[in-house]
Motif scaffolding. Structure first.
Motif, PDB file in Angstrom:
ATOM      1  N   TYR A 178      -2.550   2.466   6.935  1.00 46.65           N
ATOM      2  CA  TYR A 178      -3.231   1.907   5.758  1.00 46.65           C
ATOM      3  C   TYR A 178      -4.256   0.839   6.116  1.00 46.65           C
ATOM      4  N   HIS A 233       1.861   7.490  -6.194  1.00 43.66           N
ATOM      5  CA  HIS A 233       0.602   8.086  -6.663  1.00 43.66           C
ATOM      6  C   HIS A 233       0.210   9.265  -5.774  1.00 43.66           C
ATOM      7  N   GLY A 234      -0.780   9.070  -4.892  1.00 47.35           N
ATOM      8  CA  GLY A 234      -1.322  10.216  -4.152  1.00 47.35           C
ATOM      9  C   GLY A 234      -0.439  10.814  -3.049  1.00 47.35           C
ATOM     10  N   LYS A 235       0.505  10.014  -2.497  1.00 49.18           N
ATOM     11  CA  LYS A 235       1.403  10.488  -1.438  1.00 49.18           C
ATOM     12  C   LYS A 235       0.658  10.933  -0.180  1.00 49.18           C
ATOM     13  N   LYS A 236      -0.430  10.265   0.119  1.00 49.17           N
ATOM     14  CA  LYS A 236      -1.245  10.658   1.274  1.00 49.17           C
ATOM     15  C   LYS A 236      -0.452  10.575   2.578  1.00 49.17           C
ATOM     16  N   ILE A 237       0.360   9.528   2.704  1.00 52.17           N
ATOM     17  CA  ILE A 237       1.072   9.310   3.972  1.00 52.17           C
ATOM     18  C   ILE A 237       2.060  10.436   4.272  1.00 52.17           C
ATOM     19  N   HIS A 258      -1.698  -3.835  -9.295  1.00 50.93           N
ATOM     20  CA  HIS A 258      -1.277  -2.943  -8.205  1.00 50.93           C
ATOM     21  C   HIS A 258      -0.257  -3.550  -7.249  1.00 50.93           C
ATOM     22  N   TYR A 298       2.390   1.933  -3.444  1.00 54.31           N
ATOM     23  CA  TYR A 298       1.395   2.509  -4.363  1.00 54.31           C
ATOM     24  C   TYR A 298       1.176   3.988  -4.017  1.00 54.31           C
ATOM     25  N   ASP A 299       1.064   4.267  -2.747  1.00 51.94           N
ATOM     26  CA  ASP A 299       0.808   5.639  -2.284  1.00 51.94           C
ATOM     27  C   ASP A 299       1.963   6.581  -2.650  1.00 51.94           C
ATOM     28  N   THR A 317       1.429   2.379 -12.639  1.00 53.27           N
ATOM     29  CA  THR A 317       0.677   1.409 -11.842  1.00 53.27           C
ATOM     30  C   THR A 317       1.027   0.009 -12.323  1.00 53.27           C
ATOM     31  N   GLU A 356       0.846  -1.209   0.000  1.00 51.38           N
ATOM     32  CA  GLU A 356       0.000   0.000   0.000  1.00 51.38           C
ATOM     33  C   GLU A 356       0.878   1.254   0.000  1.00 51.38           C
ATOM     34  N   PHE A 357       1.937   1.194   0.802  1.00 56.92           N
ATOM     35  CA  PHE A 357       2.851   2.330   0.916  1.00 56.92           C
ATOM     36  C   PHE A 357       3.474   2.640  -0.450  1.00 56.92           C
TER      37      PHE A 357
END
Lengths: 438, 255
Positions: free
Chosen positions: A298, A72-76, A105, A68-69, A101, A65-66
């Motif tokens: 996550y 992509h979105g860099k939410k963390i 995934h 992918y993040d 991607t 998950e990390f």
């Protein structure tokens, strides 16, 4: 089990005949050496294994998950859980992978998670290997041989069969391939330290062993070119070549090991690359500290398996602690791998200790510090005598349609009684790892 | 708005035939809020086909291959570009343009230099640093290679536009000014040119340290990256033992 132990020499002779070797570069010279096998297995109870299995699946799922993040979105990073500078300053972070991607995934298809057990029985994660973790072939072949030389051992003990690693691998690679074409294992070649493993896994999974130059990209499609120059489309590449050498037009320009324009075929989703490009950002020794936080972030779960107690000089509080307790800590250089760059504070003279302190003050981002874990030693045979040595366990986690843990692993031990470093590049040996069924 | 004609061509000649030639080019100008292409064409010969895409930085790339043996390789990029004064709005630049890269890692002495300049805005500080680079460097073709770092070029005090740009990048990033490397064509320059973009007040501004000026007109941008390695005009690999010679021509004229 006694017949197994008596037949130790037979097992090692068989392994020599099979060519079970490990290449080591020392001072620029390539030497192949046998990877010494110790006949006393490490035994993991069903109860311990069930716990490890759950914890490993949770950890690898969070790491995927990390990754992918991050690309992509860099939410963390936006949420302040992992500081952006740790990500961007990591050598393993590849800007070229932004927005790509991977098929289904999945980033870390094959994860080698290194653990140690303390004297009190608790397990700790030492490091995650999400790029090209090696070593699964050694316990596979050791089990195959020990079952031949001592079949009764496996009739009398309920040991989980570990010869299914190739099935796990094949199943995952077929899922990633999605019937696009051939599945190949790309090896840098004969002079790679793990060449034995590349050829063995190709044989066991039915994949084609591809050498540099066998793969070609035309109009974003990857082809395998055989002896007669006929082209076959490739759907999945299990590559044993490092990221920086994978595409000379994008990464290291002088690389002869890679496949020019592969990055474009990969970006378009025309080929699965196992493991994905750019995974190094998640197994960076500086990022390791944040894995328990990733699990909460996550998966919204409490981490099942713990990290070894770790300090980051980046954080003020940890920085003070490290400088005050340097002589009792183990210090690791985040940019090194394979047991290199690991320093035990207690082994240093006062002058060397002061030097190390200065290095940490100058480049705090480069180091992490950990408490020294009181390892549970394992018995090995030294001649005919049983002696205790430090050992770790590399568990192999396969992420395809589901995340599965191989019921075995690579137990490496240090042959030197005073050494805590068990890496095979440093001349250690290995044992079979028995996971009990009941 | 002003309209410019550009005509770029490279001829690579190989001393003996090469095969399995793979290439990745960045020779078609990018399009952005102050640069649009009125006409554009690309010829690559010989090739088995060219694919147009963008790279991770958003630069147009043109890639493909030629499998059969050939002893020359030509690519020609021509067209007309409509330019407005150089200013590229951007909401939030990636932190990567603040970090040192392989060719732009600052030395201790460069950190000291950057600290000696304090101006009101990032842009005026970058212009002052550009003047410093211009004054301390001597333009000398052939004195450096494509892999020369900012530190190496500064230590010898001479270099070409790529080196001027790398030194300015190292200084700007040390001074916490986001800065990126740019490849392109310049009016009156017969080869490709390199300059720097710095970020200030929600936009990227062009600075040409080789000519010590803030850019307004006459520069056609191809691509940008952290340093020259991220955005070469041409990168290729081939099979063969040939040595290669390159002949590059660029014409830019205001229409």
């Amino acid at each position: 089990m006694d017949t197994l132990i008596e037949s130790r020499d037979t097992v090692n002779n068989w392994m020599e005949r099979f060519g079970v070797r490990f290449g080591v570069y020392k001072n620029g010279i390539f030497n192949e050496q046998l990877f010494p096998f110790d006949a006393i297995p490490r035994v993991i109870s069903k109860e311990d294994w069930d716990y490890l299995e759950k914890g490993l699946i949770q950890r690898v799922d969070a790491l995927n998950e990390f990754l992918y993040d991050i690309y992509h979105g860099k939410k963390i990073m936006h949420d302040g859980i992992v500081p952006a500078e740790f990500v961007y300053a990591s050598k393993g972070y590849l800007p070229e992978c932004e927005g790509i991607t991977p098929i289904h995934h999945v980033y870390s298809h094959i994860s080698g998670i290194d653990l140690v057990q303390a004297k009190d029985g608790r397990w700790f994660i030492l490091e995650d290997n999400l790029r090209i973790p090696s070593g699964a072939s050694y316990p596979m072949i050791a089990r195959t041989i020990t079952r031949k030389v001592s079949p009764e051992t496996f009739q009398n003990n309920a040991v989980a069969d570990n010869r299914n690693y190739s099935d796990l691998l094949r199943e995952m690679m077929e899922y990633m391939n999605d019937d696009r074409g051939l599945t190949v294992i790309l090896t840098p070649g004969r002079y790679n330290s793990a060449f034995f493993e590349h050829s063995y896994l190709a044989e066991k999974t039915g994949a084609t062993l591809a050498f540099p130059g066998d793969l070609i990209v035309e109009k974003d499609i990857v082809y395998y070119t055989g002896l007669w120059k006929e082209k076959q489309r490739v759907g999945c590449i299990y590559r044993r070549v490092s990221d920086e050498y994978m595409d000379p037009l994008v990464f290291e320009p002088s690389s002869l090991l890679g496949v020019p324009n592969l990055t474009q075929a990969y970006k378009k989703g025309n080929v699965a690359v196992v493991n994905a490009l750019g995974n190094g950002v998640a197994d960076d020794k500086g990022i390791y500290y944040f894995v328990p936080k990733m699990i909460k972030y996550y998966l919204n779960e409490e981490p099942i398996l713990n990290n070894a107690p770790t300090y980051l000089p980046y954080f003020e509080e940890d920085y003070r602690y490290i400088l005050d307790h340097l002589s009792s800590l183990v210090i690791k250089d985040v940019s090194e791998a394979g047991g290199y760059g690991v320093i035990f504070g207690r082994d240093l003279t006062p002058e060397k200790l002061a030097e190390l302190k200065q290095l940490i003050i100058d480049q705090p981002r480069r180091w992490i510090a950990q408490e020294v874990i009181d390892f549970k030693d394992l018995e090995i045979l030294e001649g005919n005598e049983r002696v205790e040595r430090k050992a770790d366990l590399r568990a192999f986690v396969i992420s395809g349609k589901e995340t599965k843990v191989w019921k075995s692993g690579l137990t490496r031990f240090s042959r030197n009684p005073n050494s805590f470093v068990v890496n095979s590049s440093q001349g250690g040996g290995f044992k079979d790892t028995w996971v009990m069924e009941k | 708005m002003k309209r410019y004609l550009y005509n770029y061509q490279t001829i690579l000649r190989f001393s003996s035939p090469v095969s399995r030639h793979f290439f990745r080019l960045r020779c078609v100008p990018c399009e952005n809020s102050c640069q649009q292409l009125h006409k554009q064409a690309l010829f690559v010969h010989p090739s088995d086909g060219v694919t147009h895409e963008t790279d991770t930085w958003g630069n147009p790339i043109q890639y493909g291959n030629r499998i059969d043996p050939h002893d020359s390789f030509v690519f020609v990029s021509i067209g007309e570009a409509d330019l407005s004064p150089y200013q590229l709005p951007d909401k939030e630049p990636t932190p990567l343009f603040l970090l040192p890269s392989k060719l732009t890692t600052a030395t201790d002495s460069m950190v000291e230099i950057a600290q000696a300049f304090t101006q009101k805005s990032a842009l005026s500080q970058a212009c002052a640093l550009s003047t410093w680079v211009y004054q301390h460097m001597h333009y000398q073709p052939g004195s450096t290679q494509s892999s020369t770092t900012a530190a190496e070029a500064l230590a010898q005090g001479k270099g070409v536009c790529q080196d001027y740009a790398h030194i300015l990048l190292a200084l700007c990033r040390t001074a916490h000014i986001p800065a990126r490397y740019v490849n392109g064509f310049m009016e009156g320059e017969g080869a490709t040119h390199a300059w720097v973009e710095v970020y200030d007040q929600s936009a990227w501004w062009g600075i040409d340290p080789t000519n010590n000026r803030q850019i307004e007109w006459g520069y056609i941008k191809l691509s940008h990256g952290r340093d020259a390695e991220d955005c070469p005009v041409n990168r290729g690999v081939f099979t063969g033992t040939a040595t290669q010679t390159a002949e590059i021509r660029v014409i830019v004229e205001e229409l």
